[in-house]
Motif scaffolding. Structure first.
Motif, PDB file in Angstrom:
ATOM      1  N   GLY A 149       0.826  -1.206   0.129  1.00 48.67           N
ATOM      2  CA  GLY A 149       0.044  -0.051   0.149  1.00 48.67           C
ATOM      3  C   GLY A 149       0.852   1.202  -0.024  1.00 48.67           C
ATOM      4  N   VAL A 150       1.808   1.212   0.700  1.00 47.88           N
ATOM      5  CA  VAL A 150       2.839   2.566   0.815  1.00 47.88           C
ATOM      6  C   VAL A 150       3.618   2.549  -0.548  1.00 47.88           C
ATOM      7  CG1 VAL A 150       4.798   3.467   1.932  1.00 47.88           C
ATOM      8  CG2 VAL A 150       3.184   1.964   3.264  1.00 47.88           C
ATOM      9  N   SER A 179       4.462   5.499  -5.509  1.00 49.23           N
ATOM     10  CA  SER A 179       4.573   5.132  -7.052  1.00 49.23           C
ATOM     11  C   SER A 179       3.789   6.362  -7.850  1.00 49.23           C
ATOM     12  CB  SER A 179       4.084   3.691  -7.548  1.00 49.23           C
ATOM     13  OG  SER A 179       5.044   2.828  -7.219  1.00 49.23           O
ATOM     14  N   VAL A 180       2.504   6.707  -7.307  1.00 49.56           N
ATOM     15  CA  VAL A 180       1.767   7.806  -7.901  1.00 49.56           C
ATOM     16  C   VAL A 180       2.538   9.158  -7.814  1.00 49.56           C
ATOM     17  CG1 VAL A 180      -0.431   9.049  -7.634  1.00 49.56           C
ATOM     18  CG2 VAL A 180      -0.360   6.535  -7.518  1.00 49.56           C
ATOM     19  N   ILE A 228       4.324  11.936 -10.772  1.00 50.69           N
ATOM     20  CA  ILE A 228       4.373  13.437 -10.866  1.00 50.69           C
ATOM     21  C   ILE A 228       6.010  14.017 -10.501  1.00 50.69           C
ATOM     22  CG2 ILE A 228       3.824  15.712  -9.882  1.00 50.69           C
ATOM     23  CD1 ILE A 228       1.250  14.308  -9.328  1.00 50.69           C
ATOM     24  N   GLY A 229       6.754  13.451  -9.600  1.00 47.93           N
ATOM     25  CA  GLY A 229       8.137  13.813  -9.275  1.00 47.93           C
ATOM     26  C   GLY A 229       9.057  13.402 -10.343  1.00 47.93           C
ATOM     27  N   ILE A 230       8.647  12.878 -11.233  1.00 46.81           N
ATOM     28  CA  ILE A 230       9.631  12.585 -12.593  1.00 46.81           C
ATOM     29  C   ILE A 230       9.780  13.965 -13.265  1.00 46.81           C
ATOM     30  CG2 ILE A 230      10.073  11.542 -14.739  1.00 46.81           C
ATOM     31  CD1 ILE A 230       8.748   9.016 -13.756  1.00 46.81           C
ATOM     32  N   GLY A 231       8.666  14.486 -13.483  1.00 44.73           N
ATOM     33  CA  GLY A 231       8.721  15.817 -14.463  1.00 44.73           C
ATOM     34  C   GLY A 231       9.208  17.028 -13.453  1.00 44.73           C
ATOM     35  N   GLY A 263       0.528  11.663 -13.978  1.00 44.33           N
ATOM     36  CA  GLY A 263       0.716  11.555 -12.591  1.00 44.33           C
ATOM     37  C   GLY A 263      -0.620  12.111 -11.797  1.00 44.33           C
ATOM     38  N   ARG A 264      -1.217  13.280 -12.244  1.00 41.40           N
ATOM     39  CA  ARG A 264      -2.433  13.589 -11.667  1.00 41.40           C
ATOM     40  C   ARG A 264      -3.678  12.531 -12.060  1.00 41.40           C
ATOM     41  NH1 ARG A 264      -1.873  18.771  -9.446  1.00 41.40           N
ATOM     42  NH2 ARG A 264      -0.235  19.932  -9.931  1.00 41.40           N
ATOM     43  N   VAL A 265      -3.668  12.173 -12.939  1.00 43.36           N
ATOM     44  CA  VAL A 265      -4.592  11.275 -13.195  1.00 43.36           C
ATOM     45  C   VAL A 265      -4.761   9.954 -12.494  1.00 43.36           C
ATOM     46  CG1 VAL A 265      -5.538   9.563 -15.234  1.00 43.36           C
ATOM     47  CG2 VAL A 265      -5.454  12.139 -15.466  1.00 43.36           C
ATOM     48  N   LEU A 266      -3.564   9.654 -12.394  1.00 44.42           N
ATOM     49  CA  LEU A 266      -3.352   8.257 -11.307  1.00 44.42           C
ATOM     50  C   LEU A 266      -3.490   8.627  -9.903  1.00 44.42           C
ATOM     51  CD1 LEU A 266       0.167   6.827 -12.953  1.00 44.42           C
ATOM     52  CD2 LEU A 266      -2.093   6.043 -13.120  1.00 44.42           C
ATOM     53  N   ARG A 267      -3.055   9.734  -9.669  1.00 46.51           N
ATOM     54  CA  ARG A 267      -3.443  10.242  -8.182  1.00 46.51           C
ATOM     55  C   ARG A 267      -4.895  10.440  -8.003  1.00 46.51           C
ATOM     56  NH1 ARG A 267      -0.725  15.751  -5.738  1.00 46.51           N
ATOM     57  NH2 ARG A 267      -2.197  16.692  -7.206  1.00 46.51           N
TER      58      ARG A 267
END
Length: 270
Positions: A185-186, A191-192, A196-199, A258-262
Motif C-alpha cells: 500500500g505504501v 509510485s503515484v 509526478i515527481g519525474i517531471g 501523474g495527476r490522473v493516477l493520483r
C-alpha cells in the motif's frame, strides 16, 4: 473522466512513449551525429536538412534534442527512483519506530522541506561540485523529503488497518505483516507521487545544467542546450526554443499522467 480528459491523457501517454523511445534508441530518430561540428553550416535556420536548425558550431539541433532525451530523462528517472526507495525506507522506519525516533527523523525532514527543492539541490552541488553524477545526487536529495513524509503517513495509517491487525492476531510476525500488508500500500502511494515527481526532477536537473553545473559541452543535454543559445536568441532562436519545448512537453505530460493516477488512487481510497 470525460472525452476531453481521456484524449488529453492518451496524448500525454503517447508523448511519454515517444520520449522514452528517443531516450532508448536515439540513433533511430536522429538524422545527424549530435556532436559533429560544421563551421560552414553554423546558425542555419530550420529546414528539410536540419529540422531544428543548427547551433553556433554547426551541430544539428534536432539530433542533439533526440540524444539529449537519454541524459535529461535518465537523470530524472534515476533521481526519482532513488528518492522513492530512500523515502520508502526512511518513512517506514519513522512510521514503525518508537516515538523519539519518529520525532527526530521528521524534524530533520521538516527542515529540508522548508526550503525549495531547487535551492536544496544548489546547496548539494555547491558541496559536491558540478557534474552529471552530482546533479543526479543533488536532485535525489532535494526530492526525497516528500517521499519520506508520505511513506511515514501511509505506514502509520496502514499498520493499524483492520486486515493488518487481523494478521497480527493470527500470529503473523510484525515484520512479515508489514512486508505483506503494509509495504504494498505504501509503495502504491509513492509510485503515484513518483509519476509526478519525474517531471519535477527533469526540470530541476535541466535547471542545474542550464546554470553550467551539469554535463559539459559538447554533451547533448536539454538544459545545457538551452543555456547554449541564450546569447544568440535574437539571431538564432531555434537553439534554445526546441530544447525548451522538449523540457516543457516532457514535464507537462508526466504531470498530466501523474495527476490522473493520483485522482484515481484517491477515488479508489474513498
Amino acid at each position: 473522466m470525460n472525452r476531453a480528459q481521456r484524449v488529453l491523457l492518451w496524448t500525454a501517454v503517447g508523448v511519454l512513449c515517444l520520449i522514452a523511445f528517443a531516450a532508448a534508441f536515439p540513433g533511430v530518430l536522429a538524422t545527424h551525429d549530435p556532436v559533429l561540428t560544421d563551421v560552414r553550416g553554423a546558425l542555419l535556420p530550420p529546414s528539410a536538412d536540419h529540422l531544428f536548425g543548427t547551433d553556433q558550431s554547426g551541430r544539428d539541433v534536432y539530433s542533439r534534442v533526440v540524444f539529449g532525451a537519454a541524459r535529461s530523462v535518465g537523470i530524472g528517472l534515476l533521481a526519482t527512483a532513488i528518492a522513492l526507495v530512500a523515502g520508502l525506507a526512511i518513512g517506514a522506519v519513522a512510521g514503525l519506530a518508537p516515538r523519539w525516533v519518529d520525532v527526530s527523523l521528521m524534524r530533520v525532514n521538516d527542515v529540508l522541506m522548508a526550503f525549495p527543492e531547487f535551492l536544496v539541490a544548489l546547496v548539494v552541488i555547491a558541496v559536491l561540485g558540478p557534474g552529471p553524477v552530482n546533479v543526479a545526487i543533488a536532485v535525489t536529495l532535494a526530492a526525497v523529503p516528500v517521499y519520506i513524509r508520505l511513506s511515514r503517513v501511509q505506514t502509520r495509517t496502514l499498520r493499524v488497518a483492520e486486515h493488518v491487525e487481523a494478521a497480527r492476531i493470527l500470529g503473523v510476525p510484525r515484520l512479515v505483516a508489514f512486508w505483506r500488508h503494509v509495504l504494498p500500500g505504501v509503495l502504491g502511494s509513492l509510485s503515484v507521487l513518483a509519476t509526478i515527481g519525474i517531471g519535477s526532477s527533469i526540470l530541476a536537473a535541466s535547471g542545474l545544467s542550464f546554470l553550467g553545473l551539469g554535463p559539459a559541452e559538447p554533451t547533448p543535454e536539454w538544459g545545457l542546450m538551452l543555456a547554449g543559445g541564450r546569447n544568440v536568441l535574437g539571431q538564432a532562436w531555434w537553439i534554445s526554443v526546441f530544447p525548451g519545448i522538449a523540457i516543457t512537453v516532457t514535464v507537462v505530460a508526466a504531470t498530466i499522467v501523474g495527476r490522473v493516477l493520483r485522482a484515481r488512487a484517491e477515488g479508489n481510497g474513498r
